[in-house]
Design a protein around this motif. Sequence first.
Motif, PDB file in Angstrom:
ATOM      1  N   ALA A 140     -10.078 -16.142  -0.288  1.00  0.00           N
ATOM      2  CA  ALA A 140     -11.146 -16.180  -1.284  1.00  0.00           C
ATOM      3  C   ALA A 140     -10.994 -17.475  -2.071  1.00  0.00           C
ATOM      4  CB  ALA A 140     -11.074 -14.975  -2.210  1.00  0.00           C
ATOM      5  N   VAL A 141     -11.960 -18.373  -1.946  1.00  0.00           N
ATOM      6  CA  VAL A 141     -11.942 -19.643  -2.670  1.00  0.00           C
ATOM      7  C   VAL A 141     -12.716 -19.470  -3.968  1.00  0.00           C
ATOM      8  CG1 VAL A 141     -12.625 -22.072  -2.608  1.00  0.00           C
ATOM      9  CG2 VAL A 141     -11.703 -20.990  -0.557  1.00  0.00           C
ATOM     10  N   ASP A 142     -12.019 -19.626  -5.087  1.00  0.00           N
ATOM     11  CA  ASP A 142     -12.597 -19.459  -6.423  1.00  0.00           C
ATOM     12  C   ASP A 142     -13.345 -18.131  -6.542  1.00  0.00           C
ATOM     13  OD1 ASP A 142     -13.206 -20.042  -9.026  1.00  0.00           O
ATOM     14  OD2 ASP A 142     -14.798 -21.477  -8.582  1.00  0.00           O
ATOM     15  N   PRO A 143     -12.635 -17.020  -6.348  1.00  0.00           N
ATOM     16  CA  PRO A 143     -13.300 -15.711  -6.362  1.00  0.00           C
ATOM     17  C   PRO A 143     -13.825 -15.347  -7.748  1.00  0.00           C
ATOM     18  CG  PRO A 143     -10.927 -15.441  -6.320  1.00  0.00           C
ATOM     19  CD  PRO A 143     -11.179 -16.900  -6.135  1.00  0.00           C
ATOM     20  N   ASP A 144     -14.875 -14.523  -7.769  1.00  0.00           N
ATOM     21  CA  ASP A 144     -15.474 -14.080  -9.034  1.00  0.00           C
ATOM     22  C   ASP A 144     -14.674 -12.951  -9.675  1.00  0.00           C
ATOM     23  OD1 ASP A 144     -17.579 -15.881  -8.813  1.00  0.00           O
ATOM     24  OD2 ASP A 144     -18.782 -14.478  -7.637  1.00  0.00           O
ATOM     25  N   MET A 145     -13.722 -12.403  -8.969  1.00  0.00           N
ATOM     26  CA  MET A 145     -12.926 -11.288  -9.484  1.00  0.00           C
ATOM     27  C   MET A 145     -11.448 -11.578  -9.286  1.00  0.00           C
ATOM     28  SD  MET A 145     -13.139  -8.492  -6.385  1.00  0.00           S
ATOM     29  CE  MET A 145     -11.644  -7.674  -6.942  1.00  0.00           C
ATOM     30  N   ALA A 146     -10.614 -10.907 -10.086  1.00  0.00           N
ATOM     31  CA  ALA A 146      -9.179 -11.044  -9.925  1.00  0.00           C
ATOM     32  C   ALA A 146      -8.732 -10.245  -8.705  1.00  0.00           C
ATOM     33  CB  ALA A 146      -8.464 -10.547 -11.180  1.00  0.00           C
ATOM     34  N   LEU A 147      -7.929 -10.873  -7.864  1.00  0.00           N
ATOM     35  CA  LEU A 147      -7.401 -10.214  -6.682  1.00  0.00           C
ATOM     36  C   LEU A 147      -5.911  -9.972  -6.852  1.00  0.00           C
ATOM     37  CD1 LEU A 147      -9.213 -12.251  -3.879  1.00  0.00           C
ATOM     38  CD2 LEU A 147      -9.960 -10.146  -5.014  1.00  0.00           C
ATOM     39  N   GLY A 148      -5.389  -9.041  -6.072  1.00  0.00           N
ATOM     40  CA  GLY A 148      -3.974  -8.714  -6.204  1.00  0.00           C
ATOM     41  C   GLY A 148      -3.479  -7.878  -5.061  1.00  0.00           C
ATOM     42  N   PRO A 149      -2.314  -7.255  -5.237  1.00  0.00           N
ATOM     43  CA  PRO A 149      -1.690  -6.507  -4.134  1.00  0.00           C
ATOM     44  C   PRO A 149      -2.526  -5.339  -3.624  1.00  0.00           C
ATOM     45  CG  PRO A 149      -0.527  -6.150  -6.224  1.00  0.00           C
ATOM     46  CD  PRO A 149      -1.462  -7.286  -6.439  1.00  0.00           C
ATOM     47  N   GLU A 150      -3.283  -4.693  -4.500  1.00  0.00           N
ATOM     48  CA  GLU A 150      -4.099  -3.568  -4.055  1.00  0.00           C
ATOM     49  C   GLU A 150      -5.114  -4.013  -3.011  1.00  0.00           C
ATOM     50  OE1 GLU A 150      -7.398  -0.388  -5.778  1.00  0.00           O
ATOM     51  OE2 GLU A 150      -6.177  -1.544  -7.180  1.00  0.00           O
ATOM     52  N   GLN A 151      -5.784  -5.126  -3.278  1.00  0.00           N
ATOM     53  CA  GLN A 151      -6.764  -5.641  -2.319  1.00  0.00           C
ATOM     54  C   GLN A 151      -6.074  -6.108  -1.035  1.00  0.00           C
ATOM     55  OE1 GLN A 151      -6.842  -6.667  -5.632  1.00  0.00           O
ATOM     56  NE2 GLN A 151      -8.529  -5.260  -6.139  1.00  0.00           N
ATOM     57  N   ALA A 152      -4.893  -6.712  -1.168  1.00  0.00           N
ATOM     58  CA  ALA A 152      -4.181  -7.183   0.018  1.00  0.00           C
ATOM     59  C   ALA A 152      -3.870  -6.029   0.962  1.00  0.00           C
ATOM     60  CB  ALA A 152      -2.899  -7.899  -0.396  1.00  0.00           C
ATOM     61  N   VAL A 153      -3.332  -4.940   0.416  1.00  0.00           N
ATOM     62  CA  VAL A 153      -2.982  -3.789   1.254  1.00  0.00           C
ATOM     63  C   VAL A 153      -4.223  -3.203   1.915  1.00  0.00           C
ATOM     64  CG1 VAL A 153      -2.082  -1.429   1.224  1.00  0.00           C
ATOM     65  CG2 VAL A 153      -0.906  -3.234  -0.055  1.00  0.00           C
ATOM     66  N   ARG A 154      -5.295  -3.066   1.143  1.00  0.00           N
ATOM     67  CA  ARG A 154      -6.510  -2.428   1.661  1.00  0.00           C
ATOM     68  C   ARG A 154      -7.208  -3.318   2.687  1.00  0.00           C
ATOM     69  NH1 ARG A 154     -10.816  -1.658  -2.732  1.00  0.00           N
ATOM     70  NH2 ARG A 154      -9.000  -0.732  -3.753  1.00  0.00           N
ATOM     71  N   TRP A 155      -7.392  -4.585   2.361  1.00  0.00           N
ATOM     72  CA  TRP A 155      -8.186  -5.448   3.221  1.00  0.00           C
ATOM     73  C   TRP A 155      -7.421  -5.934   4.442  1.00  0.00           C
ATOM     74  CZ3 TRP A 155     -10.335  -8.940  -1.297  1.00  0.00           C
ATOM     75  CH2 TRP A 155     -11.168  -8.144  -2.103  1.00  0.00           C
ATOM     76  N   CYS A 156      -6.095  -6.084   4.336  1.00  0.00           N
ATOM     77  CA  CYS A 156      -5.321  -6.595   5.463  1.00  0.00           C
ATOM     78  C   CYS A 156      -5.000  -5.525   6.498  1.00  0.00           C
ATOM     79  CB  CYS A 156      -4.017  -7.228   4.966  1.00  0.00           C
ATOM     80  SG  CYS A 156      -4.246  -8.769   4.041  1.00  0.00           S
ATOM     81  N   ASP A 157      -5.229  -4.266   6.182  1.00  0.00           N
ATOM     82  CA  ASP A 157      -4.979  -3.193   7.137  1.00  0.00           C
ATOM     83  C   ASP A 157      -5.826  -3.409   8.392  1.00  0.00           C
ATOM     84  OD1 ASP A 157      -5.510  -0.449   8.425  1.00  0.00           O
ATOM     85  OD2 ASP A 157      -3.899   0.009   7.008  1.00  0.00           O
ATOM     86  N   ARG A 158      -5.179  -3.391   9.554  1.00  0.00           N
ATOM     87  CA  ARG A 158      -5.886  -3.718  10.801  1.00  0.00           C
ATOM     88  C   ARG A 158      -6.685  -2.552  11.363  1.00  0.00           C
ATOM     89  NH1 ARG A 158      -4.829  -8.744  12.246  1.00  0.00           N
ATOM     90  NH2 ARG A 158      -2.891  -9.705  11.539  1.00  0.00           N
ATOM     91  N   HIS A 159      -6.519  -1.368  10.812  1.00  0.00           N
ATOM     92  CA  HIS A 159      -7.256  -0.207  11.303  1.00  0.00           C
ATOM     93  C   HIS A 159      -8.305   0.280  10.309  1.00  0.00           C
ATOM     94  CE1 HIS A 159      -4.478   0.088  14.653  1.00  0.00           C
ATOM     95  NE2 HIS A 159      -3.480  -0.006  13.794  1.00  0.00           N
ATOM     96  N   ARG A 160      -7.994   0.171   9.016  1.00  0.00           N
ATOM     97  CA  ARG A 160      -8.911   0.676   7.994  1.00  0.00           C
ATOM     98  C   ARG A 160      -9.474  -0.417   7.101  1.00  0.00           C
ATOM     99  NH1 ARG A 160      -8.386   6.277   7.779  1.00  0.00           N
ATOM    100  NH2 ARG A 160      -6.603   7.078   8.955  1.00  0.00           N
ATOM    101  N   GLY A 161      -9.100  -1.642   7.373  1.00  0.00           N
ATOM    102  CA  GLY A 161      -9.597  -2.771   6.590  1.00  0.00           C
ATOM    103  C   GLY A 161     -10.134  -3.860   7.499  1.00  0.00           C
ATOM    104  N   LEU A 162     -10.052  -5.096   7.038  1.00  0.00           N
ATOM    105  CA  LEU A 162     -10.529  -6.231   7.829  1.00  0.00           C
ATOM    106  C   LEU A 162      -9.464  -6.716   8.805  1.00  0.00           C
ATOM    107  CD1 LEU A 162     -12.224  -8.191   4.914  1.00  0.00           C
ATOM    108  CD2 LEU A 162     -13.370  -6.844   6.668  1.00  0.00           C
ATOM    109  N   GLY A 163      -8.217  -6.621   8.398  1.00  0.00           N
ATOM    110  CA  GLY A 163      -7.119  -7.026   9.255  1.00  0.00           C
ATOM    111  C   GLY A 163      -6.673  -8.456   9.025  1.00  0.00           C
ATOM    112  N   ALA A 164      -5.425  -8.631   8.594  1.00  0.00           N
ATOM    113  CA  ALA A 164      -4.848  -9.964   8.411  1.00  0.00           C
ATOM    114  C   ALA A 164      -3.371  -9.809   8.094  1.00  0.00           C
ATOM    115  CB  ALA A 164      -5.545 -10.727   7.288  1.00  0.00           C
ATOM    116  N   ASP A 165      -2.640 -10.916   8.215  1.00  0.00           N
ATOM    117  CA  ASP A 165      -1.235 -10.936   7.816  1.00  0.00           C
ATOM    118  C   ASP A 165      -1.077 -11.170   6.320  1.00  0.00           C
ATOM    119  OD1 ASP A 165      -0.190 -10.540  10.407  1.00  0.00           O
ATOM    120  OD2 ASP A 165      -0.391 -12.676  10.868  1.00  0.00           O
ATOM    121  N   GLY A 166      -2.119 -11.689   5.672  1.00  0.00           N
ATOM    122  CA  GLY A 166      -2.010 -11.948   4.249  1.00  0.00           C
ATOM    123  C   GLY A 166      -3.355 -12.229   3.616  1.00  0.00           C
TER     124      GLY A 166
END
Length: 270
Positions: free
Chosen positions: A19-45
């Motif tokens: 996220a380049v200059d995101p409009d919201m604060a991001l953190g570990p909660e979003q990382a866990v949810r979005w990086c999940d390869r089965h229930r999210g978008l999938g990524a290493d980070g």
Amino acid sequence: MASVMLTKHHGLGNDFLIAVDPDMALGPEQAVRWCDRHRGLGADGLIAAVPRPESPLAWTMHLWNADGSRAELSGNGLRCLGQAILLQNPSQDSQVTYDIHTDAGVRTVEVMTDGSSHTDLVTVDMGQPRIGPPAWSRWPDLGVNVAAQIGVDLGNPHLVCRVDNPSAIDLAKIGPVVESDYPKGLNIEFIAVHSRTEIELVVWERGVGITQACGTGACAGAWAAGHWGLVDVPVAVNMPGGSASVRAERDRLLLTGPATFVAVVELEHS
């Protein structure tokens, strides 16, 4: 519901949501949810890039691993971030240099692009390596013959182990066992030296697990091989996801490899 715009990139298969200059604060909660390869978008980070006031070429990088833990830096993540910033802020120049402020200090990222491909060649000044974590003593218990090992600090911790055949290492079994003996965790690289200019490397990454490639790990492995007097410069580091180049210059390591744009994602979330 709110939305955030992300781009996905990978460096030799080591992938990131950015996220380049995101409009919201991001953190570990979003990382866990979005990086999940089965229930999210999938990524290493997950990376959030925030512009700095001193220059349009200066940014701060916030990086979370897929498990939500904070990471000091990532060589592949920095390469992907440089591409992501350029994608959001196009330039007429074929070479653009950014100063990226990480939890491990400032790293210079040079993006070389022709503007017509999804893949750019990126060089990162990874800084000065230092001796890092202590050696691990229980390799015979795991049936692994380690010819040499050394801890390397690149702003994040590594343990580099020289073995005959890195691809034969059961990373899923061995990685968690070794890492559990280090209170702050660490990245573990198994390397084999094939010539004065080429090494093979597999990696267990702290906060992620098995990855296709690791930029800081490539630097740690190349530096260790040089420290043992086994290689010259530059060194090609061959990983399951592909090859990166590491060059030692005075008190720094230069990491060069591809960054590949995958997709733009507009994510709605609560």
